[in-house]
Design an enzyme around this catalytic site. Sequence first.
Site, PDB file in Angstrom:
ATOM      1  N   ASN A 276      46.147 -28.483   5.237  1.00 19.61           N
ATOM      2  CA  ASN A 276      44.880 -28.559   4.521  1.00 19.61           C
ATOM      3  C   ASN A 276      44.236 -29.913   4.783  1.00 19.61           C
ATOM      4  OD1 ASN A 276      45.828 -30.476   2.363  1.00 19.61           O
ATOM      5  ND2 ASN A 276      47.186 -28.755   1.890  1.00 19.61           N
TER       6      ASN A 276
ATOM      7  N   PRO B 281      58.418 -23.105  -2.332  1.00 20.02           N
ATOM      8  CA  PRO B 281      58.917 -23.457  -3.668  1.00 20.02           C
ATOM      9  C   PRO B 281      57.859 -24.239  -4.436  1.00 20.02           C
ATOM     10  CG  PRO B 281      59.942 -24.830  -1.985  1.00 20.02           C
ATOM     11  CD  PRO B 281      59.203 -23.751  -1.256  1.00 20.02           C
TER      12      PRO B 281
END
Length: 417
Positions: A220, A317
Amino acid sequence: MSALLDLQGKRLVLGLSGGIACYKSAELVRLLTKAGAEVQVVMTEAAAEFITPVTMQALSGRPVVTSQWDAREPNNMAHINLSREADAIVIAPASADCIAKLAQGRADDLLSLMCLARPWTAGDQRCPLLIAPAMNREMWAHPATQRNVAQVVADGAQLLGPGHGDQACGEVGDGRMLEPAELLEDIVAAFQPKRLAGKTLLITAGPTFEAIDPVRGITNLSSGKMGFALARAAREAGAQVTLVAGPVSLPTPRGVQRIDVRSARQMHDTVLPLAPRHDVFVATAAVADWRPATLAEHKIKKDGKKQAPTFELTENPDILAAVAALRGAKPYCVGFAAESENLLEHARAKLKRKGIPLIVGNLGPATFGRDDNALLLVDATTQQALPADGGTADKLSLARLLVADIAARLQAAHHPA
């Protein structure tokens, strides 16, 4: 990343003792004045052998004082007047001889006399003394120098450095003066309130990179600037800081322990063992929610059929939720929510979902890669904009405001009304 005019309104006395590192002091004066400080240079006779008072006067915009007999002072007491007018005295470079004088309370030149005359009573912080050692590695390591340094610090001075590296004599080791930019950061930090003294903070910052094949991946636009600014602000506030950073190109804030990771799973596996040993965990990193279920062994090539490859995603996670769910000793958890719309609504939903006391929301597309930002602090019952006027501020200034808020929440948690 540095906030503008960090030293606005501060009056500094910059003392130069004899040493080749005096050439760095010229750049230090430039940086201090650029940060808003008023700098008065005091030079010893030995310092003037390495750099001229004319140079330092030109850079500081003030006449350089070199002698305790300077008759320009109406009362002929430069050592008193300079120390009473200063917000801090910085000695850079501080030679081995200069440090020895400070340790022994000698006062045979203006610089040592001024330091001896400065307000020093225990708890009196009107004029702190900051010293930046500069000498050969053997001189620095000598037991006499180490005794003197220990005494000067015991007497209330703050040590800036020294650094490690190449020395003018051709040797390599400890003893060189810190670089001007490093000194500036330490001087700015000296003026920051120590709201987190004795606390330990664990901070994540930057993006993660989830590999698709050996050369491509999912990531990102997070630059890591906010997390790095927060690490610096926490260290300025007196905390011991560990920074777990995704793939970013940012310098490590001074005094901060940095651990570099790449993927979300690496960040998770690094953070979880560390979290119970810290008082606060701030999850600033923009962690990828998903990763490819399998990693292609080789670069995925075009096949000439103009058909894009497809791959299955699997969930990463949840680092923040995992830390918040720890049993026994666990840190005070602060999350970040980078949203593209409905900031308050999504931030409050994330607060409940993660089971944490504080979420810091911001609009990702409006801040990724930028040097300024606006934050929204959201807890179970309230929300607060930073800055308070609803505008934007540079990220270091925001980080300092956030550190002050976290410190207040920790205080309230330990001493409820």
